[in-house]
Design an enzyme around this catalytic site. Sequence first.
Site, PDB file in Angstrom:
ATOM      1  N   HIS A   1      19.321   2.026  50.613  1.00 22.02           N
ATOM      2  CA  HIS A   1      18.126   1.982  49.791  1.00 22.02           C
ATOM      3  C   HIS A   1      16.948   2.668  50.477  1.00 22.02           C
ATOM      4  O   HIS A   1      16.822   2.634  51.700  1.00 22.02           O
ATOM      5  CB  HIS A   1      17.715   0.527  49.521  1.00 22.02           C
ATOM      6  CG  HIS A   1      18.775  -0.277  48.864  1.00 22.02           C
ATOM      7  ND1 HIS A   1      18.889  -1.630  49.058  1.00 22.02           N
ATOM      8  CD2 HIS A   1      19.772   0.056  48.018  1.00 22.02           C
ATOM      9  CE1 HIS A   1      19.910  -2.096  48.355  1.00 22.02           C
ATOM     10  NE2 HIS A   1      20.463  -1.084  47.723  1.00 22.02           N
TER      11      HIS A   1
ATOM     12  N   LYS B   1       9.289  -0.751  56.915  1.00 17.79           N
ATOM     13  CA  LYS B   1       9.650  -2.164  56.970  1.00 17.79           C
ATOM     14  C   LYS B   1      10.115  -2.575  58.347  1.00 17.79           C
ATOM     15  O   LYS B   1      10.576  -1.755  59.139  1.00 17.79           O
ATOM     16  CB  LYS B   1      10.704  -2.504  55.920  1.00 17.79           C
ATOM     17  CG  LYS B   1      11.977  -1.686  55.975  1.00 17.79           C
ATOM     18  CD  LYS B   1      12.900  -2.070  54.825  1.00 17.79           C
ATOM     19  CE  LYS B   1      13.557  -0.872  54.232  1.00 17.79           C
ATOM     20  NZ  LYS B   1      14.417  -1.188  53.108  1.00 17.79           N
TER      21      LYS B   1
ATOM     22  N   TYR C   1      12.774  -9.330  55.894  1.00 13.83           N
ATOM     23  CA  TYR C   1      12.130  -8.032  55.741  1.00 13.83           C
ATOM     24  C   TYR C   1      10.624  -8.249  55.692  1.00 13.83           C
ATOM     25  O   TYR C   1      10.151  -9.136  54.981  1.00 13.83           O
ATOM     26  CB  TYR C   1      12.499  -7.360  54.416  1.00 13.83           C
ATOM     27  CG  TYR C   1      13.953  -7.378  54.058  1.00 13.83           C
ATOM     28  CD1 TYR C   1      14.742  -6.256  54.258  1.00 13.83           C
ATOM     29  CD2 TYR C   1      14.547  -8.502  53.490  1.00 13.83           C
ATOM     30  CE1 TYR C   1      16.079  -6.256  53.911  1.00 13.83           C
ATOM     31  CE2 TYR C   1      15.882  -8.515  53.147  1.00 13.83           C
ATOM     32  CZ  TYR C   1      16.636  -7.388  53.352  1.00 13.83           C
ATOM     33  OH  TYR C   1      17.951  -7.391  53.006  1.00 13.83           O
TER      34      TYR C   1
ATOM     35  N   ASP D   1      24.317  -0.653  43.719  1.00  8.89           N
ATOM     36  CA  ASP D   1      24.881  -0.045  44.918  1.00  8.89           C
ATOM     37  C   ASP D   1      26.248   0.586  44.636  1.00  8.89           C
ATOM     38  O   ASP D   1      26.557   1.649  45.148  1.00  8.89           O
ATOM     39  CB  ASP D   1      24.995  -1.072  46.045  1.00  8.89           C
ATOM     40  CG  ASP D   1      23.646  -1.483  46.604  1.00  8.89           C
ATOM     41  OD1 ASP D   1      22.635  -0.810  46.300  1.00  8.89           O
ATOM     42  OD2 ASP D   1      23.597  -2.479  47.343  1.00  8.89           O
TER      43      ASP D   1
END
Length: 183
Positions: free
Chosen positions: A63, A72, A132, A168
């Site tokens: 991603h 991140k 995250y 995905d």
Amino acid sequence: MKATEVPAIHGAYLFESTPYADERGFFCRTFDADVARSVGLEPDAFIQDSLSRSARGVLRGMHLRSGAGEAKLVRCSYGKIFDVVVDLRPDSPTFRGRAFFELSGETQATLYIPAGCAHGFQALTETADTSYRIDRPHDPAEDVTIAFDDPELAIPWPLPVTLMSKRDREAPSLAEALRQQES
């Protein structure tokens, strides 16, 4: 806590904690604003925290975000994951560079992933919790997904994939995803 530059991904860092263990369990610092600043990161830039729980073999990724991208901090807070970063910034000196990490609840290491890099991971333990810390609000319209098994990426996933999202599973190739981003 110390920060180590990731050679294969320009601007990426691995922040390594020092867990203090005793008969009660352990304690460690998982984020330190001064250490982040020491490598040029602005701690206040991170505005959203999220958590995912995955079972062994679950794969999430690859991603990234279009537009301004998304930086991140990623940490496996419980269990163990095989973590992957691919540099997809055309102007980066490490463009198309790949880096692989084993992040675990035992070490509590945190990986900083710069905006413009694709990210994914596979759970290696029966339960793997992944935290995250993200620098932008999530906008689903900017989501970009790349096929986890794209031959161009040649990612050596350690386990057979047991489960992944429909998004995905149906992700386009790297070449197609890059074409879509350019248009």
